[in-house]
Design a protein around this motif. Sequence first.
Motif, PDB file in Angstrom:
ATOM      1  N   GLY A  92     -48.275 -16.016 -56.104  1.00  0.00           N
ATOM      2  CA  GLY A  92     -47.852 -16.382 -55.600  1.00  0.00           C
ATOM      3  C   GLY A  92     -46.129 -15.211 -55.003  1.00  0.00           C
ATOM      4  O   GLY A  92     -45.875 -15.211 -54.609  1.00  0.00           O
ATOM      5  N   ARG A  93     -45.028 -16.470 -56.016  1.00  0.00           N
ATOM      6  CA  ARG A  93     -43.870 -15.833 -55.587  1.00  0.00           C
ATOM      7  C   ARG A  93     -44.015 -14.661 -56.448  1.00  0.00           C
ATOM      8  O   ARG A  93     -42.936 -13.703 -55.591  1.00  0.00           O
ATOM      9  N   ALA A  94     -44.109 -14.274 -57.561  1.00  0.00           N
ATOM     10  CA  ALA A  94     -44.753 -12.835 -57.134  1.00  0.00           C
ATOM     11  C   ALA A  94     -45.091 -11.649 -56.584  1.00  0.00           C
ATOM     12  O   ALA A  94     -44.061 -10.873 -55.998  1.00  0.00           O
ATOM     13  N   ARG A  95     -45.907 -12.282 -55.733  1.00  0.00           N
ATOM     14  CA  ARG A  95     -46.005 -11.542 -54.837  1.00  0.00           C
ATOM     15  C   ARG A  95     -45.116 -10.934 -53.266  1.00  0.00           C
ATOM     16  O   ARG A  95     -44.359  -9.814 -53.030  1.00  0.00           O
ATOM     17  N   LYS A  96     -44.985 -12.335 -53.246  1.00  0.00           N
ATOM     18  CA  LYS A  96     -43.663 -12.133 -52.940  1.00  0.00           C
ATOM     19  C   LYS A  96     -42.262 -11.162 -52.485  1.00  0.00           C
ATOM     20  O   LYS A  96     -41.428 -10.655 -51.636  1.00  0.00           O
ATOM     21  N   ALA A  97     -41.663 -11.830 -54.167  1.00  0.00           N
ATOM     22  CA  ALA A  97     -40.312 -10.991 -54.838  1.00  0.00           C
ATOM     23  C   ALA A  97     -40.865  -9.326 -54.224  1.00  0.00           C
ATOM     24  O   ALA A  97     -39.866  -8.400 -54.147  1.00  0.00           O
ATOM     25  N   ASP A 373     -39.075 -15.840 -66.849  1.00  0.00           N
ATOM     26  CA  ASP A 373     -40.477 -16.225 -67.214  1.00  0.00           C
ATOM     27  C   ASP A 373     -41.998 -15.533 -66.789  1.00  0.00           C
ATOM     28  O   ASP A 373     -42.306 -15.197 -66.623  1.00  0.00           O
ATOM     29  N   TYR A 374     -41.349 -17.055 -66.276  1.00  0.00           N
ATOM     30  CA  TYR A 374     -43.064 -17.730 -65.288  1.00  0.00           C
ATOM     31  C   TYR A 374     -42.910 -17.304 -64.382  1.00  0.00           C
ATOM     32  O   TYR A 374     -44.015 -17.462 -62.836  1.00  0.00           O
ATOM     33  N   LEU A 375     -41.701 -18.151 -63.561  1.00  0.00           N
ATOM     34  CA  LEU A 375     -42.150 -18.210 -61.852  1.00  0.00           C
ATOM     35  C   LEU A 375     -40.967 -18.739 -60.617  1.00  0.00           C
ATOM     36  O   LEU A 375     -40.979 -19.021 -59.971  1.00  0.00           O
ATOM     37  N   ALA A 376     -39.766 -17.372 -61.543  1.00  0.00           N
ATOM     38  CA  ALA A 376     -38.955 -17.303 -60.791  1.00  0.00           C
ATOM     39  C   ALA A 376     -39.200 -16.223 -59.301  1.00  0.00           C
ATOM     40  O   ALA A 376     -38.750 -16.655 -57.909  1.00  0.00           O
ATOM     41  N   GLY A 377     -40.208 -15.499 -59.458  1.00  0.00           N
ATOM     42  CA  GLY A 377     -40.571 -13.804 -58.821  1.00  0.00           C
ATOM     43  C   GLY A 377     -39.937 -13.140 -59.030  1.00  0.00           C
ATOM     44  O   GLY A 377     -40.186 -12.544 -58.223  1.00  0.00           O
ATOM     45  N   SER A 378     -39.188 -12.888 -60.093  1.00  0.00           N
ATOM     46  CA  SER A 378     -38.769 -11.854 -60.070  1.00  0.00           C
ATOM     47  C   SER A 378     -39.344 -11.312 -61.331  1.00  0.00           C
ATOM     48  O   SER A 378     -40.743 -12.175 -61.707  1.00  0.00           O
ATOM     49  N   ASN A 379     -39.053 -10.189 -61.944  1.00  0.00           N
ATOM     50  CA  ASN A 379     -40.225  -9.421 -63.479  1.00  0.00           C
ATOM     51  C   ASN A 379     -39.805  -9.978 -64.703  1.00  0.00           C
ATOM     52  O   ASN A 379     -38.269  -9.943 -64.659  1.00  0.00           O
ATOM     53  N   HIS A 380     -40.194 -10.197 -65.647  1.00  0.00           N
ATOM     54  CA  HIS A 380     -40.025 -10.393 -66.673  1.00  0.00           C
ATOM     55  C   HIS A 380     -40.124  -9.296 -68.137  1.00  0.00           C
ATOM     56  O   HIS A 380     -39.170  -9.304 -68.903  1.00  0.00           O
ATOM     57  N   GLY A 395     -41.226  -3.351 -61.723  1.00  0.00           N
ATOM     58  CA  GLY A 395     -41.235  -3.451 -60.316  1.00  0.00           C
ATOM     59  C   GLY A 395     -42.029  -2.605 -59.741  1.00  0.00           C
ATOM     60  O   GLY A 395     -42.466  -1.646 -60.417  1.00  0.00           O
ATOM     61  N   VAL A 396     -42.055  -2.605 -58.575  1.00  0.00           N
ATOM     62  CA  VAL A 396     -43.288  -1.968 -57.408  1.00  0.00           C
ATOM     63  C   VAL A 396     -43.096   0.151 -57.618  1.00  0.00           C
ATOM     64  O   VAL A 396     -43.365   0.894 -57.815  1.00  0.00           O
ATOM     65  N   MET A 397     -41.642   0.900 -57.964  1.00  0.00           N
ATOM     66  CA  MET A 397     -40.805   1.397 -58.188  1.00  0.00           C
ATOM     67  C   MET A 397     -41.403   2.500 -59.667  1.00  0.00           C
ATOM     68  O   MET A 397     -41.769   3.347 -59.109  1.00  0.00           O
ATOM     69  N   ALA A 398     -41.839   1.682 -60.166  1.00  0.00           N
ATOM     70  CA  ALA A 398     -42.801   1.886 -61.644  1.00  0.00           C
ATOM     71  C   ALA A 398     -43.650   2.757 -61.320  1.00  0.00           C
ATOM     72  O   ALA A 398     -44.593   3.265 -62.120  1.00  0.00           O
ATOM     73  N   TYR A 399     -44.499   2.023 -59.819  1.00  0.00           N
ATOM     74  CA  TYR A 399     -45.953   2.970 -59.492  1.00  0.00           C
ATOM     75  C   TYR A 399     -45.718   3.958 -58.095  1.00  0.00           C
ATOM     76  O   TYR A 399     -46.800   4.362 -57.999  1.00  0.00           O
ATOM     77  N   LEU A 400     -44.752   3.904 -57.681  1.00  0.00           N
ATOM     78  CA  LEU A 400     -45.030   5.108 -56.402  1.00  0.00           C
ATOM     79  C   LEU A 400     -43.730   5.596 -57.056  1.00  0.00           C
ATOM     80  O   LEU A 400     -42.919   6.259 -58.274  1.00  0.00           O
ATOM     81  N   LYS A 401     -44.242   6.919 -56.442  1.00  0.00           N
ATOM     82  CA  LYS A 401     -43.323   8.467 -56.280  1.00  0.00           C
ATOM     83  C   LYS A 401     -42.917   8.828 -55.071  1.00  0.00           C
ATOM     84  O   LYS A 401     -43.922   8.371 -54.158  1.00  0.00           O
ATOM     85  N   SER A 402     -42.210   9.463 -54.811  1.00  0.00           N
ATOM     86  CA  SER A 402     -41.616   9.774 -53.566  1.00  0.00           C
ATOM     87  C   SER A 402     -41.735  11.255 -53.196  1.00  0.00           C
ATOM     88  O   SER A 402     -41.836  12.219 -53.733  1.00  0.00           O
ATOM     89  N   MET A 403     -42.383  11.105 -52.106  1.00  0.00           N
ATOM     90  CA  MET A 403     -42.827  13.303 -51.626  1.00  0.00           C
ATOM     91  C   MET A 403     -42.103  13.351 -50.680  1.00  0.00           C
ATOM     92  O   MET A 403     -41.943  12.329 -49.525  1.00  0.00           O
ATOM     93  N   GLN A 404     -41.448  14.890 -50.723  1.00  0.00           N
ATOM     94  CA  GLN A 404     -40.967  14.748 -49.658  1.00  0.00           C
ATOM     95  C   GLN A 404     -41.624  15.944 -48.773  1.00  0.00           C
ATOM     96  O   GLN A 404     -42.287  16.711 -49.336  1.00  0.00           O
ATOM     97  N   VAL A 405     -41.858  16.015 -47.400  1.00  0.00           N
ATOM     98  CA  VAL A 405     -42.771  16.575 -46.229  1.00  0.00           C
ATOM     99  C   VAL A 405     -41.645  17.408 -45.511  1.00  0.00           C
ATOM    100  O   VAL A 405     -40.855  16.571 -44.813  1.00  0.00           O
ATOM    101  N   ILE A 406     -41.752  18.950 -46.072  1.00  0.00           N
ATOM    102  CA  ILE A 406     -40.286  19.642 -45.328  1.00  0.00           C
ATOM    103  C   ILE A 406     -41.019  19.869 -43.622  1.00  0.00           C
ATOM    104  O   ILE A 406     -42.140  20.655 -43.607  1.00  0.00           O
ATOM    105  N   ASP A 407     -40.862  20.081 -42.877  1.00  0.00           N
ATOM    106  CA  ASP A 407     -41.661  20.347 -41.515  1.00  0.00           C
ATOM    107  C   ASP A 407     -40.108  21.601 -40.524  1.00  0.00           C
ATOM    108  O   ASP A 407     -39.374  20.711 -39.230  1.00  0.00           O
ATOM    109  N   TYR A 408     -40.217  22.237 -40.461  1.00  0.00           N
ATOM    110  CA  TYR A 408     -39.427  22.846 -39.523  1.00  0.00           C
ATOM    111  C   TYR A 408     -40.347  23.904 -38.841  1.00  0.00           C
ATOM    112  O   TYR A 408     -41.528  24.302 -39.172  1.00  0.00           O
ATOM    113  N   ASP A 409     -39.604  24.546 -37.946  1.00  0.00           N
ATOM    114  CA  ASP A 409     -40.113  25.705 -36.714  1.00  0.00           C
ATOM    115  C   ASP A 409     -39.303  26.743 -37.604  1.00  0.00           C
ATOM    116  O   ASP A 409     -38.620  26.633 -37.489  1.00  0.00           O
ATOM    117  N   ALA A 410     -39.719  27.728 -35.982  1.00  0.00           N
ATOM    118  CA  ALA A 410     -39.390  28.401 -35.855  1.00  0.00           C
ATOM    119  C   ALA A 410     -37.743  28.824 -35.724  1.00  0.00           C
ATOM    120  O   ALA A 410     -36.942  29.301 -36.176  1.00  0.00           O
TER     121      ALA A 410
END
Length: 442
Positions: A92-97, A373-380, A395-410
């Motif tokens: 629970g603590r890890a999820r919140k952090a 190591d166990y309960l602070a909510g941080s990652n060990h 942390g969550v960033m190890a499992y995420l990737k950034s995608m850029q979407v370019i949206d220009y008109d004429a």
Amino acid sequence: MMRTIDLRNTAPSAAHLRRVLPRAEVDVAAAIETVRPILERVRQEGAPAIADYTETFDGVTPASLRVPQEVLARALAGLVPDLRAALTEAIGRARKAHRAQLPGAARTTFGPGAQVHQRWVPVRRVGLYVPGGLAVYPSSVVMNVVPAQEAGVTALAVASPPQKDNDGWPDPVVLATCALLGVEEVYAVGGAQAVGMFAHGVEAAPGAGAENACEPVDVITGPGNIYVAAAKRAVLGLVGIDSEAGTTEIAVLADETAQPAYVAADLISQAEHDPAAASVLITDSGALADQVAGQIEAQTELAKHADRIRTALTGPQSAVVLVQDLDQGVQVVNAYAAEHLEIHTRNAAQVAERVHNAGAIFLGLHSPVPLGDYLAGSNHVLPTGGTARFASGLGVMAYLKSMQVIDYDAAGLAEVTDHLVALAAAEDLPAHGTAAVLRRTE
């Protein structure tokens, strides 16, 4: 017990500090030559190769690569109530952090019809490694699985070494923690062969069931021994990895206000992990250093893993570093770049603001490393071996990737077409400019 490095009458440079500060002798490059044939054989032969290596290294052959669901369910049912409550609280603590780490989408507008969006997308599938050598680590299940789940990863697989005393399946508490987190895909595979299985995948042999197959993953995370670290380095590029997490290390920055018994206990707590674990005390108080030494002797006598602790504390990776003042102490801390850094000084929070190299910082008397190591909510799962100079904890960033979407008109494109043509010409890529000019004439 611990050797002493005296810097009190010196003005060491960063380069000098890197040479003299204690560090575990870890040669991942050499270990790669050992694991490379293992990875290649797993790639070519799949499950039979893994079974052979499992028998060789673990002394047991599980009935299948994948742990049956009834074994997971039985492990969860057998989890004692107080441990289940502790794991539930840690989850629970890890999820919140970790939920708080999630980045938001961004939209940048340069003018009418000219926008760039940034999205964060979870990787499709991850392989999470949970070690099981001198000790087993259900806490590492929590630290790997929770950030992946919070990042939105929907396909998670856990691998942990088989245990002789559990019918060849991973440790029962590790299995119970997987079940508690809703992870159904768990493999009784350890070491470099687990990394190979995740990176290359394993197809079921003709006539064999899915229990001896594993789909390849996109990212591998989790700590392990030097061979796991070497295998992760070897497959980097084929898959993503979090880091090459090595043997644990703690540094304590302390002045005369520190409690010697607390400092000694925290140095010992990390030394009990492994004979190669590093424990380093950095202080401007010779009196404190002497008191800590006395406490280490007394507390080690009562410790369950006294021999392991003594080996770690007397090894070349551990030391007391005497500094002339707190300023030099902070310099040493930043040069050492500890996985875990405790600060036991006056105004610890202010001192922490001056630290820019540490995997995680633990402030004051009541934030010991075992809490993290166990309960602070941080990652060990944190950077070791000085890599905190450029790397972060899991942390969550190890499992995420950034995608850029370019949206220009004429109109948005027309506004910058002349600039685009000029830059394309400077790089002798005229077709780049033509692609934009053609659209202006529509």
